[in-house]
Design an enzyme around this catalytic site. Structure first.
Site, PDB file in Angstrom:
ATOM      1  N   GLY A 124       1.825  15.448   7.966  1.00  0.00           N
ATOM      2  CA  GLY A 124       2.586  15.022   9.140  1.00  0.00           C
ATOM      3  C   GLY A 124       3.900  15.774   9.283  1.00  0.00           C
ATOM      4  O   GLY A 124       4.292  16.159  10.393  1.00  0.00           O
ATOM      5  N   ARG A 127     -15.526  16.732 -14.352  1.00  0.00           N
ATOM      6  CA  ARG A 127     -15.098  15.408 -13.906  1.00  0.00           C
ATOM      7  C   ARG A 127     -16.244  14.465 -13.580  1.00  0.00           C
ATOM      8  O   ARG A 127     -16.307  13.351 -14.070  1.00  0.00           O
ATOM      9  CB  ARG A 127     -14.303  15.560 -12.605  1.00  0.00           C
ATOM     10  CG  ARG A 127     -12.844  15.651 -12.794  1.00  0.00           C
ATOM     11  CD  ARG A 127     -12.140  15.656 -11.463  1.00  0.00           C
ATOM     12  NE  ARG A 127     -10.806  16.207 -11.680  1.00  0.00           N
ATOM     13  CZ  ARG A 127      -9.874  16.287 -10.765  1.00  0.00           C
ATOM     14  NH1 ARG A 127     -10.100  15.869  -9.544  1.00  0.00           N
ATOM     15  NH2 ARG A 127      -8.695  16.776 -11.057  1.00  0.00           N
ATOM     16  N   HIS A 129     -10.292   8.617  -6.278  1.00  0.00           N
ATOM     17  CA  HIS A 129      -9.126   9.481  -6.309  1.00  0.00           C
ATOM     18  C   HIS A 129      -8.875  10.178  -4.975  1.00  0.00           C
ATOM     19  O   HIS A 129      -7.770  10.161  -4.449  1.00  0.00           O
ATOM     20  CB  HIS A 129      -9.335  10.512  -7.424  1.00  0.00           C
ATOM     21  CG  HIS A 129      -8.191  11.432  -7.639  1.00  0.00           C
ATOM     22  ND1 HIS A 129      -6.896  10.972  -7.756  1.00  0.00           N
ATOM     23  CD2 HIS A 129      -8.126  12.777  -7.766  1.00  0.00           C
ATOM     24  CE1 HIS A 129      -6.091  12.009  -7.953  1.00  0.00           C
ATOM     25  NE2 HIS A 129      -6.811  13.112  -7.945  1.00  0.00           N
ATOM     26  N   GLY A 144       3.619  12.255   5.435  1.00  0.00           N
ATOM     27  CA  GLY A 144       3.315  12.959   4.190  1.00  0.00           C
ATOM     28  C   GLY A 144       3.402  14.455   4.462  1.00  0.00           C
ATOM     29  O   GLY A 144       3.948  14.886   5.488  1.00  0.00           O
ATOM     30  N   LEU A 145       2.849  15.254   3.569  1.00  0.00           N
ATOM     31  CA  LEU A 145       2.928  16.703   3.749  1.00  0.00           C
ATOM     32  C   LEU A 145       2.324  17.136   5.080  1.00  0.00           C
ATOM     33  O   LEU A 145       2.889  17.965   5.795  1.00  0.00           O
ATOM     34  CB  LEU A 145       2.180  17.404   2.620  1.00  0.00           C
ATOM     35  CG  LEU A 145       2.997  17.721   1.381  1.00  0.00           C
ATOM     36  CD1 LEU A 145       2.102  18.338   0.332  1.00  0.00           C
ATOM     37  CD2 LEU A 145       4.143  18.656   1.735  1.00  0.00           C
ATOM     38  N   ARG A 195     -13.623  18.282  -4.014  1.00  0.00           N
ATOM     39  CA  ARG A 195     -12.365  18.993  -3.866  1.00  0.00           C
ATOM     40  C   ARG A 195     -11.997  19.684  -5.158  1.00  0.00           C
ATOM     41  O   ARG A 195     -12.111  19.122  -6.240  1.00  0.00           O
ATOM     42  CB  ARG A 195     -11.278  17.997  -3.510  1.00  0.00           C
ATOM     43  CG  ARG A 195      -9.885  18.539  -3.544  1.00  0.00           C
ATOM     44  CD  ARG A 195      -8.880  17.429  -3.325  1.00  0.00           C
ATOM     45  NE  ARG A 195      -8.701  16.618  -4.509  1.00  0.00           N
ATOM     46  CZ  ARG A 195      -7.599  16.638  -5.257  1.00  0.00           C
ATOM     47  NH1 ARG A 195      -6.603  17.416  -4.941  1.00  0.00           N
ATOM     48  NH2 ARG A 195      -7.492  15.860  -6.320  1.00  0.00           N
ATOM     49  N   SER A 198      -5.555  20.209  -2.376  1.00  0.00           N
ATOM     50  CA  SER A 198      -5.307  19.305  -1.246  1.00  0.00           C
ATOM     51  C   SER A 198      -3.848  19.277  -0.822  1.00  0.00           C
ATOM     52  O   SER A 198      -3.558  19.010   0.345  1.00  0.00           O
ATOM     53  CB  SER A 198      -5.830  17.905  -1.517  1.00  0.00           C
ATOM     54  OG  SER A 198      -5.376  17.436  -2.737  1.00  0.00           O
TER      55      SER A 198
HETATM   56  C1  LIG Z   1      -2.470  10.487  -8.328  1.00  0.00           C
HETATM   57  C2  LIG Z   1      -2.753  11.652  -7.419  1.00  0.00           C
HETATM   58  C3  LIG Z   1      -2.482  12.938  -7.840  1.00  0.00           C
HETATM   59  C4  LIG Z   1      -2.727  14.024  -7.010  1.00  0.00           C
HETATM   60  N1  LIG Z   1      -2.457  15.282  -7.468  1.00  0.00           N
HETATM   61  C5  LIG Z   1      -2.701  16.347  -6.674  1.00  0.00           C
HETATM   62  C6  LIG Z   1      -2.412  17.672  -7.135  1.00  0.00           C
HETATM   63  O1  LIG Z   1      -1.940  17.876  -8.253  1.00  0.00           O
HETATM   64  N2  LIG Z   1      -2.664  18.710  -6.305  1.00  0.00           N
HETATM   65  C7  LIG Z   1      -3.178  18.525  -5.050  1.00  0.00           C
HETATM   66  O2  LIG Z   1      -3.367  19.504  -4.345  1.00  0.00           O
HETATM   67  N3  LIG Z   1      -3.427  17.279  -4.588  1.00  0.00           N
HETATM   68  C8  LIG Z   1      -3.215  16.199  -5.360  1.00  0.00           C
HETATM   69  N4  LIG Z   1      -3.485  14.926  -4.881  1.00  0.00           N
HETATM   70  C9  LIG Z   1      -3.888  14.746  -3.470  1.00  0.00           C
HETATM   71  C10 LIG Z   1      -2.707  14.951  -2.498  1.00  0.00           C
HETATM   72  O3  LIG Z   1      -1.543  14.392  -3.054  1.00  0.00           O
HETATM   73  C11 LIG Z   1      -2.937  14.296  -1.148  1.00  0.00           C
HETATM   74  O4  LIG Z   1      -4.197  14.627  -0.686  1.00  0.00           O
HETATM   75  C12 LIG Z   1      -1.935  14.734  -0.081  1.00  0.00           C
HETATM   76  O5  LIG Z   1      -0.630  14.629  -0.554  1.00  0.00           O
HETATM   77  C13 LIG Z   1      -2.108  13.939   1.195  1.00  0.00           C
HETATM   78  O6  LIG Z   1      -1.079  14.202   2.109  1.00  0.00           O
HETATM   79  P1  LIG Z   1      -1.121  13.606   3.586  1.00  0.00           P
HETATM   80  O7  LIG Z   1       0.055  14.149   4.295  1.00  0.00           O
HETATM   81  O8  LIG Z   1      -2.439  13.834   4.175  1.00  0.00           O
HETATM   82  O9  LIG Z   1      -1.006  12.018   3.429  1.00  0.00           O
HETATM   83  P2  LIG Z   1       0.067  11.044   2.753  1.00  0.00           P
HETATM   84  O10 LIG Z   1       1.040  11.738   1.903  1.00  0.00           O
HETATM   85  O11 LIG Z   1      -0.741   9.944   2.159  1.00  0.00           O
HETATM   86  O12 LIG Z   1       0.888  10.463   3.973  1.00  0.00           O
HETATM   87  C14 LIG Z   1       0.363   9.523   4.865  1.00  0.00           C
HETATM   88  C15 LIG Z   1       1.428   9.135   5.862  1.00  0.00           C
HETATM   89  O13 LIG Z   1       0.831   8.396   6.909  1.00  0.00           O
HETATM   90  C16 LIG Z   1       1.629   7.299   7.243  1.00  0.00           C
HETATM   91  N5  LIG Z   1       0.763   6.273   7.826  1.00  0.00           N
HETATM   92  C17 LIG Z   1      -0.428   5.825   7.370  1.00  0.00           C
HETATM   93  N6  LIG Z   1      -0.903   4.874   8.194  1.00  0.00           N
HETATM   94  C18 LIG Z   1      -0.009   4.745   9.193  1.00  0.00           C
HETATM   95  C19 LIG Z   1       0.065   3.919  10.351  1.00  0.00           C
HETATM   96  N7  LIG Z   1      -0.894   3.041  10.658  1.00  0.00           N
HETATM   97  N8  LIG Z   1       1.141   4.024  11.141  1.00  0.00           N
HETATM   98  C20 LIG Z   1       2.138   4.897  10.854  1.00  0.00           C
HETATM   99  N9  LIG Z   1       2.108   5.703   9.774  1.00  0.00           N
HETATM  100  C21 LIG Z   1       1.054   5.622   8.963  1.00  0.00           C
HETATM  101  C22 LIG Z   1       2.295   6.900   5.961  1.00  0.00           C
HETATM  102  O14 LIG Z   1       3.487   6.219   6.259  1.00  0.00           O
HETATM  103  C23 LIG Z   1       2.533   8.265   5.308  1.00  0.00           C
HETATM  104  O15 LIG Z   1       3.771   8.769   5.758  1.00  0.00           O
HETATM  105  C24 LIG Z   1      -3.263  13.824  -5.713  1.00  0.00           C
HETATM  106  C25 LIG Z   1      -3.540  12.531  -5.282  1.00  0.00           C
HETATM  107  C26 LIG Z   1      -3.325  11.448  -6.139  1.00  0.00           C
HETATM  108  C27 LIG Z   1      -3.738  10.091  -5.707  1.00  0.00           C
END
Ligand SMILES: Cc1cc2nc3c(=O)[nH]c(=O)nc-3n(C[C@H](O)[C@H](O)[C@H](O)COP(=O)(O)OP(=O)(O)OC[C@H]3O[C@@H](n4cnc5c(N)ncnc54)[C@H](O)[C@@H]3O)c2cc1C
Lengths: 250, 628
Positions: free
Chosen positions: B16, B299, B366, B13-14, B414, B419
């Site tokens: 990583g 909220r 959420h 995700g973002l 938050r 995020s």
């Molecule tokens: C509907 C919704 C709307 C949102 N809107 C907003 C917004 O408008 N503004 C804002 O700031 N935030 C928003 N958020 C929150 C934000 O999108 C997330 O917090 C953020 O994108 C998380 O990024 P991340 O890289 O931490 O994780 P993620 O994008 O969830 O990535 C997780 C990664 O980990 C990998 N992974 C997981 N487990 C394993 C494993 N066991 N082995 C190998 N790989 C694994 C997955 O493959 C994936 O690539 C929103 C969230 C939701 C649910």
């Protein structure tokens, strides 16, 4: 109203094994889509004949039609399954793996060729590094933005590739999705610096000239991306490039 | 010969992808693991936007204000130095995203547009149409592909992280992972590992807005191997998610902001279609509960009001977990223009048109503010010292965490659009720390002993074997549904200690029942039931942390609400009034007791919780929040 949700699913245990069909019937419930039904089915995977079988394998993640995971062929049409509402589908509902891509298991396919395509056309902007240079990119007019934005929503679901008669194991054609990314990257104010290179890459075998203009891609794209417009624009860009190449002004 | 030091990033995700870019940019070799193609990560779901102070709207917005808003939004529970550094770095991150080609929405002059988002007064949120998260993720995905083509990043997509390789000294020396097709389990030695595996909304499924892969299993596995887990009791619920049995989809705050009204029929058995229910027989929940704010209450308040009406008063539509979110009284043209994105999603997934029929919604899990505990090193300016090895280090040496799977930036709640920022920023910081850690290692590239690798692979293989051979009576997918129901009812929007105790007992039962799960799927190829069942066990462990942390925290703070411990502002009283001063004293005493990070450590019989002081050096709490 129907009492049942009737599914016919094309199954395959592994890449090398033969495909076979199974039918399932679940009690009707409102507010269902294909993924939610597959979720219910895996809790109780029993065929119409009453045989307990292994749960169906498929791919899904965001459930909002932005991650592209859950594309499959539904009643013969490639589309994301999370947004395929049961109430809108003719029954029995035919579920098949997304055509053109190698089957991994059941409805799960391997779309790595899409990634390869993106690498082949250099679908990125060359930057010095992911650090701040205390300057953004050059300005982009709102009009230009709104055209670019159409293409940046491509989620690599593969529907356009599945529908394209030219794309598949029988050919090298790179397919509509990576081509549209060339259109997008070539329009960016600094992405333009590598325009020639990208154009040369799609002028090679398997490139733009393999498009047969069937226009299926644009019809099935769930994001309504104007793929054929992109291909048309690239046609003009490559023609110009060919002339430049000819006259040595690459 | 010494090979380039190797780092592993788990998660695409973002968080990583930023970590991977940072490490590769510094010249270290990176292996990147993800459950699926990285561009399908949950980050794509974010629609709203990403905060950064650009001050281009003539509002005298300032980084200081962004810092203060973030701190206050989290009710002071987050350590402040990391917040300060994050807000200061935000404009630079946005500029970098822009150079990557992210299609940010524009002003007429062609610069980045900014919009207003919940909880703040200034226009500070950059956005890209209605798909900001997707666009940001693609920006970094493209850069990762660029570096991949140069051989500097090696992707392992469709591989699941299973466990850490820990050496005799408890230092992280790599991971084990499973190929999700062949089910092969392999050890991957590495000197530094970065977890970026996202959140864990799936413990509330299906009442969650998160993706089906947001199980938190990866973070849970680290926790079970000794990493600390912090602030797990803080889970943000979004009041208006559209009903779904697969997941519930977010209907943005804007629906209420633009005039949407939330109501239920006064008689829950009223079977008439909503438009033929007369006004007098409608219960406008928020307008009756909050006469001055009405439908625009915060909220949390909205979620709790809906909870009260459905779960405590039994007034949900047809007795179910549903209330109406109604736009039908508004001008159609106005609604289409202002809320186009919401209308599209609702039409697409519910099949009905919110312009002619009210939407049906319910609160949903959420965003978890809690996550893996991570460290930071403060500097003299009050921020986080750039380049310190301690930044984003977990409690296991050599293991870092960033993104939604850490706990660092959001305190007890938050702020909207913060995020995507924290995931990007923390990814870059964790990448930098991991790089510096690698470069400073004294033991250079000595591989961990072969024994550690083989033993861990064997342990993981044995787990698979046991699951594949088990023929108990429990179906893992049904157990997951029970877990979600349990967490939603007893560890959700409104909490009470007797219920939390019950929840913990029931979680123990679920854990035991999972021991007799049968996969009904014996094929050693792309066996999704196997991987899911393993994840479910880890979800239950995390759910226990959430429930236990919630039980122990006897107060209301941010998203954690226990009505028995609410300290109310005396009505009609203001600073100087004895009643208000009495309230202020209670508020202070409560902070002395509870303004602390809760830190969980895994124990065989359930999590052990202790508390840690919060660094309040930038903006200490002096006055209670007062929205009147
Ligand atoms: C509907 C919704 C709307 C949102 N809107 C907003 C917004 O408008 N503004 C804002 O700031 N935030 C928003 N958020 C929150 C934000 O999108 C997330 O917090 C953020 O994108 C998380 O990024 P991340 O890289 O931490 O994780 P993620 O994008 O969830 O990535 C997780 C990664 O980990 C990998 N992974 C997981 N487990 C394993 C494993 N066991 N082995 C190998 N790989 C694994 C997955 O493959 C994936 O690539 C929103 C969230 C939701 C649910």
């Amino acid at each position: 109203m129907q009492d049942w949700i009737h599914l016919r699913i094309r199954r395959q245990d592994g890449p090398e094994t033969p495909a076979y069909w199974q039918e399932f019937r679940l009690p009707y419930a409102p507010d269902q889509n294909v993924v939610s039904v597959l979720m219910r089915l895996r809790e109780h995977p029993v065929t119409i004949e009453g045989t307990w079988v292994e749960p169906v394998a498929w791919d899904s993640n965001c459930m909002e039609e932005v991650c592209g995971s859950c594309a499959m062929s539904i009643n013969g049409v490639p589309r994301p399954s999370c947004s395929a509402l049961i109430d809108d589908l003719a029954q029995p509902i035919l579920l098949e793996p997304l055509p053109k891509f190698p089957v991994v298991r059941d409805l799960l396919v391997d779309r790595s060729r899409m990634d390869t395509g993106l690498s082949r056309v250099k679908a990125w902007i060359e930057i010095d590094g992911a650090w701040d240079i205390h300057e953004g990119a050059p300005r982009i007019s709102p009009a230009e933005w709104s055209e670019n934005y159409l293409y940046s929503r491509c989620m690599s679901c593969g529907c356009c590739m599945a529908a394209c008669p030219q794309y598949g194991s029988h050919s090298d054609f790179i397919g509509p999705a990576p081509l549209a990314q060339v259109r997008l990257m070539n329009a960016h104010p600094t992405g333009r610096y590598d325009k020639t290179d990208r154009l040369h890459r799609i002028m090679a075998t398997g490139g733009l000239s393999d498009c047969g203009n069937a226009q299926n891609c644009v019809r099935v794209c769930p994001k309504a991306i104007p793929l054929t417009t992109a291909i048309g624009e690239l046609g003009r860009q490559t023609t110009l490039q060919a002339l430049k190449d000819l006259f040595g002004r690459g | 010969m010494t090979a380039a030091p190797k780092a592993i990033v788990i998660g695409g995700g973002l968080g990583g992808l930023w970590a991977a870019l940072r490490i590769a940019d510094a010249g270290c070799q990176v292996r990147l693991f993800s459950l699926f193609e990285v561009k399908r990560s949950h980050s794509v779901c974010a629609q709203g936007g990403i905060n950064a102070v650009l001050d281009t709207k003539g509002e005298r917005d300032s980084i200081r204000q962004h810092i203060v808003d973030t701190i206050k939004g989290g009710e002071y529970l987050a350590n402040q130095p990391p917040i300060k550094s994050m807000c200061e770095s935000a404009p630079g991150l946005i500029r970098t995203f822009e150079r990557m080609g992210v299609t940010f929405s524009r002003t007429p002059e062609g610069i980045l547009d900014q919009r207003l988002f919940g909880g703040v007064k200034n226009r500070r949120t950059c956005f890209a149409g209605a798909s900001t998260g997707q666009q940001l993720l693609y920006g970094v995905d493209q850069q990762v592909r660029r570096l991949e083509s140069q051989g500097r990043i090696e992707k392992h997509e469709w591989w699941e992280f299973l466990s850490l390789l820990l050496d005799e000294d408890g230092i992280c020396r790599g991971i084990t992972a499973m190929d999700l097709r062949s089910l092969e389990i392999r050890a991957f030695p590495a000197e530094a590992v970065v977890m970026a595996t996202g959140g864990f909304g799936q413990i509330y499924a299906p009442k969650t807005t998160t993706s089906t892969n947001c199980t938190g299993a990866a973070a849970s596995r680290c926790y079970q191997q000794g990493a600390r887990f912090a602030n797990a009791e803080f889970f943000q619920f979004h009041p208006t998610a559209m009903i779904g049995t697969d997941k519930t989809r977010l209907m943005s705050e804007a629906a209420r902001g633009e005039g949407g009204r939330i109501w239920v029929p006064r008689n829950p058995d009223d079977a008439r279609p909503p438009h033929s229910i007369p006004e007098s027989e409608r219960f406008y929940i928020l307008e009756e509960f909050f006469p001055s704010y009405g439908n625009t209450v915060a909220r949390d308040e909205a979620s709790r009001a809906i909870w009260r009406v459905t779960r405590q008063m039994g007034l949900g539509i047809g007795g179910s977990d549903r209330v109406y979110l109604d736009l039908t009284h508004l001008d159609r043209g106005f609604v289409s223009k202002r809320l186009g994105a919401i209308l599209d999603i609702y039409r697409k997934f519910a099949g009905t048109d919110p312009l002619s029929q009210p939407m049906e919604i319910f609160p949903a899990a959420h965003y978890p503010m809690g996550g893996l505990w991570v460290d930071f090193e403060p500097d003299a300016s009050g921020g986080m010292r750039p380049g310190s090895l301690r930044n984003h280090a977990t409690s296991i040496l050599g293991l870092y965490a960033c993104g939604e799977c850490d706990y660092a930036y959001h305190g007890a709640n938050r702020l909207g659009a913060n995020s995507l920022l924290s995931a990007s920023f923390s990814g870059r910081v964790a990448g930098e720390s991991a790089t510096n850690y690698l470069k400073g290692l004294a033991r250079a590239t000595a591989e961990p002993s072969e024994r550690i690798l083989t033993e861990e692979v064997e342990r993981q293989t044995a787990i698979n074997r046991r699951l594949m051979e088990s023929d108990g009576s429990e179906n893992p997918y049904r157990l997951h549904r029970e877990l979600g129901e349990l967490m939603t009812s007893k560890v959700g929007v409104v909490r009470a200690n007797p219920e939390l105790e019950m929840a913990l007992a029931e979680l123990q039962t679920l854990r035991a029942r999972l021991g007799s799960a049968s996969l009904g799927n014996s094929r050693a190829w792309a066996n999704q039931t196997l991987s899911f069942t393993r994840q479910l066990g880890d979800m239950i462990e995390l759910a226990m942390v959430v429930a236990r942390s919630a039980l122990e925290r006897d107060e209301c703070r941010g998203a954690h609400y226990k009505s028995d411990f609410q300290i109310r502002i005396p009505e009609g009283k203001f600073p100087g009034d004895p009643e208000y001063e009495d309230y202020r004293a209670r508020w202070k005493a409560n902070n002395d007791r509870w303004l602390k990070t809760s830190v969980a450590e895994w124990r065989p019989d359930g999590p052990a919780i202790r508390y840690e002081a919060v660094d309040l050096g930038v903006y200490p709490p002096t006055d209670p929040r007062d929205y009147r």
